[in-house]
Design an enzyme around this catalytic site. Sequence first.
Site, PDB file in Angstrom:
ATOM      1  NE  ARG A  98      -2.403   6.941  -3.165  1.00  0.00           N
ATOM      2  CZ  ARG A  98      -2.796   7.689  -2.131  1.00  0.00           C
ATOM      3  NH1 ARG A  98      -3.156   8.936  -2.314  1.00  0.00           N
ATOM      4  NH2 ARG A  98      -2.836   7.181  -0.917  1.00  0.00           N
ATOM      5  CB  THR A 110      -2.801   3.773   0.737  1.00  0.00           C
ATOM      6  OG1 THR A 110      -2.642   4.494  -0.480  1.00  0.00           O
ATOM      7  CG2 THR A 110      -4.072   2.945   0.661  1.00  0.00           C
ATOM      8  CG  LEU A 151      -2.005  -1.015   1.340  1.00  0.00           C
ATOM      9  CD1 LEU A 151      -2.699  -0.939   2.696  1.00  0.00           C
ATOM     10  CD2 LEU A 151      -3.025  -0.818   0.229  1.00  0.00           C
ATOM     11  CG  ASP A 152       0.383   4.258  -2.879  1.00  0.00           C
ATOM     12  OD1 ASP A 152       1.137   3.442  -3.430  1.00  0.00           O
ATOM     13  OD2 ASP A 152      -0.600   4.779  -3.427  1.00  0.00           O
ATOM     14  CD  GLN A 153       5.837   7.205   3.647  1.00  0.00           C
ATOM     15  OE1 GLN A 153       6.539   7.088   2.654  1.00  0.00           O
ATOM     16  NE2 GLN A 153       6.251   7.738   4.762  1.00  0.00           N
TER      17      GLN A 153
END
Length: 240
Positions: A189, A105, A101-103
């Site tokens: 995104r 998210t 997961l993105d930082q």
Amino acid sequence: MSERLQKYLARSGVASRRKSEEFIAAGRVQVNGETVTEMGTTVGPGDIVWFDGRPVEPEPLEYHLLNKPAGVVSTVSDPGGGRTVVRLVASRVRLFPVGRLDQDTTGLIILTNDGALAHKLMHPRFEVDKVYLAEIEGAVGEAVLRKLRRGLELEDGPTAPARARLVSRHSGGSIVEIAIHQGRKRQVRRMLEAVGHPVVRLHRKKYAMLSDDDLAPGQSRVLSRREVEDLQRLVTAGKQ
Ligand code: URA
């Protein structure tokens, strides 16, 4: 059941399989008291394996579900010294996250030391469903939802059809729920950006059949045996 020595070493937390092969070649591994440098060596129940003069045994398999808070990276270690998902989960074994997961998210991510299951869960062939709640800029209409559902052209190729629905609208923004089974970098995104609605906040609320109903941000729980079996069944059957 016997298995290759490098796999046994990897399961025991010594190192990755490839690194373990180097250790074998370097003469650092003994089986039943004999140094082994042959790559084809297999070991089974009753064999005693030593690495650098100490006995090693496979770690028990663990499966945790974490509700990742924002600002935490989904890697085993962060060269920048930031907080990692692995450090949020108490365990004696070497866990790693299944996918990323993105930082920024938040939401559900599995941590395990079961490389075989993790590999399958991440493979596009098994189409594991992931459901996100996205708070986005602007008022979303049906035409935008239709585009998301059909699939979009991104710079690294078209996206597969997704499920998308409007959850709510507020002044200046909307909340949409979007379900995808691919796992491309920053995919949700980028999809929302492509339809003109940049993401303000993104949360993964479901991963396959697992949901976050009882996990506060930063909390984790151990998956039940039944849940692990369900995940295994999912990637064996190739469907949910
Ligand atoms: N899609 C994104 O854009 N970010 C995530 O963290 C996960 C899916």
